[in-house]
Design a protein around this motif. Structure first.
Motif, short mmCIF file in Angstrom:
data_model
loop_
_atom_site.label_atom_id
_atom_site.label_comp_id
_atom_site.label_asym_id
_atom_site.label_seq_id
_atom_site.Cartn_x
_atom_site.Cartn_y
_atom_site.Cartn_z
N ASN A 164 0.82 -0.61 -0.12
CA ASN A 164 -0.26 0.16 -0.27
C ASN A 164 1.09 1.35 -0.09
OD1 ASN A 164 -1.67 1.90 1.48
ND2 ASN A 164 -2.44 0.95 2.37
N THR A 204 0.05 5.38 -5.89
CA THR A 204 0.03 6.45 -5.78
C THR A 204 -0.21 7.42 -7.70
OG1 THR A 204 1.49 7.91 -5.17
CG2 THR A 204 0.82 7.48 -3.47
N GLN A 212 -8.42 3.91 1.93
CA GLN A 212 -6.87 3.85 1.38
C GLN A 212 -6.77 2.64 0.77
OE1 GLN A 212 -3.39 3.28 4.11
NE2 GLN A 212 -3.93 6.03 4.49
N ASP A 220 -9.18 3.91 -2.52
CA ASP A 220 -8.18 5.04 -3.31
C ASP A 220 -7.37 4.00 -4.29
OD1 ASP A 220 -9.01 7.10 -2.89
OD2 ASP A 220 -7.64 7.52 -1.45
N GLY A 249 -2.03 -2.73 4.09
CA GLY A 249 -1.67 -1.51 4.60
C GLY A 249 -0.22 -1.63 5.08
N TYR A 266 0.36 4.10 0.73
CA TYR A 266 0.11 5.16 1.97
C TYR A 266 0.89 5.12 3.26
CZ TYR A 266 -3.20 6.36 -1.84
OH TYR A 266 -3.94 6.73 -3.17
#
Ligand SMILES: *Cc1c(COP(=O)(O)O)cnc(C)c1O
Length: 362
Positions: free
Chosen positions: A42, A347, A275, A278, A226, A44
């Protein structure tokens, strides 16, 4: 200088297992200074307030004490969070990698066979070999779907103790046909592990089937959601299985910092779920952008990575790396993956950087 070590005999490695000496270590390439899109992480971090709360929580953890050998409170909280069906149990592992080992170890009678559609997660094969089982990979079809007849034939021929099915599959990213997996569950003489490492991106699970299928195990992890750094996986199954696997588990396999972090994060799953949403949106954007590039064939994905094929995978991989982007070259893993590269969905900025570098590398 002048010490006895100058004359010391070299270690005589012949005492070690031949298969261990013949295997090369699992290679994790250095990623310093590169945009890291090779390991399905992940992209983030935690929001500042949550990171602070975690810091305070971890500061209170008793590092001088061993972890609870059976972290019942966290397991109960996790069971509630995932809506574990009644009568089922779960166990925690130091990553799902450890749980893959434990399941195989528990089944590793002389001559035991582990089967998986192939190519798939390399740890199934490595763990089977190191735990004394024969591994049989059943080739997928060219479109990476399950070869139903070949799977059923392998089951009839090998009578596997354990079948691993990654749901969705790594490194191809696709979900297999559910009806075919059901046929496999019906035909399997032993355990069938559905590995749901990518659940946050597939949003599709076998967990509710546990109550109806006594040979089904559902394996999950917090890594792709994550929390890859804390190393926490969990295995869900009938309590009778878990009771047996638990005997092989090292007593303190999940450390206190991981337990405390997981306990806090289970109260904030909304952050990680957002997240993941996203990342799913970025996956769609990235897939469309890849498909718009001439010379690129990008495959559908239910995971947080995309597999794509190019004419010269080695050259494109090197071109990306020279432009600061690290992805995974899977072209030499298996003949079905010829020309294939795998990129993690990062991202928006990372994905754009990847796309720019890719265009310059094709
Ligand atoms: C990444 C991955 C895992 C995760 O392993 P952990 O040890 O929990 O980090 C498990 N299975 C598959 C198929 C994976 O791709």
């Amino acid at each position: 200088m002048g010490s006895d070590t100058n004359f010391r005999a070299r270690p005589d490695l012949s005492i070690l297992r031949d298969d261990v000496r013949a295997t090369s270590a699992y290679h994790v390439p250095p990623a310093d200074g590169l945009v890291k899109l090779d390991a399905m992480e992940n992209p983030y971090g935690l929001p500042e307030t949550l990171a602070r709360a975690l810091g305070e929580r971890l500061a209170r953890v008793a590092l001088n004490r061993y972890p609870p050998s059976n972290p019942t409170a966290l397991k109960a909280k996790l069971a509630r969070a995932i809506e574990l069906p009644a009568g089922m149990a779960l166990m925690l592992g130091n990553g799902s990698d450890e749980l893959i080992h434990l399941v195989i170890q528990a089944c590793a009678k002389p001559g035991a066979v582990v089967v998986s559609p192939w190519p798939s997660f390399v740890m199934y094969e490595l763990s089977a070999k190191f735990d004394g089982c024969r591994f049989v990979g059943v080739p997928l079809r060219a479109d990476f779907s399950l070869d139903r007849d070949a799977m059923l034939a392998a089951i009839a021929r090998e009578r596997p103790a354990v079948i691993f099915i990654a749901w969705p599959n790594n490194p191809t990213g696709n979900l297999f046909d559910r009806a075919t997996v059901t046929e496999i569950l019906d035909a399997a003489p032993g355990l069938v592990v559905l590995d749901e490492a990518y659940l946050p991106f597939a949003c599709d699970t076998w967990l509710p089937q546990l109550a109806a299928r006594s040979n089904l195990l559902v394996l999950r992890t917090l890594s792709k959601l994550g929390l890859a750094g804390i190393r926490l996986g969990y295995l869900c199954a009938d309590a009778a299985w878990i009771e047996q696997f638990d005997k092989l588990r090292p007593p303190y396999n999940v450390n206190v910092l991981t337990l405390a972090t997981a306990d806090l994060m289970l109260d904030h799953l909304d952050v990680l779920d957002a997240q993941a949403a996203d990342i799913r949106a970025e996956r769609a954007r990235l897939l469309a952008a890849l498909r718009a590039l001439p010379g690129v064939t990008a495959f559908d994905s239910a995971a947080n990575f995309i597999l794509f094929r190019v004419a010269d995978a080695d050259a494109v991989f090197a071109g990306l790396k020279s432009r600061g982007i690290l992805i995974k070259n899977v072209a030499h893993m298996h003949p079905l993956l010829a020309g294939c590269l795998r990129t993690t969905v990062g991202t928006r900025q990372e994905n754009d950087a990847f796309l720019d570098a890719l265009k310059a590398s094709l």
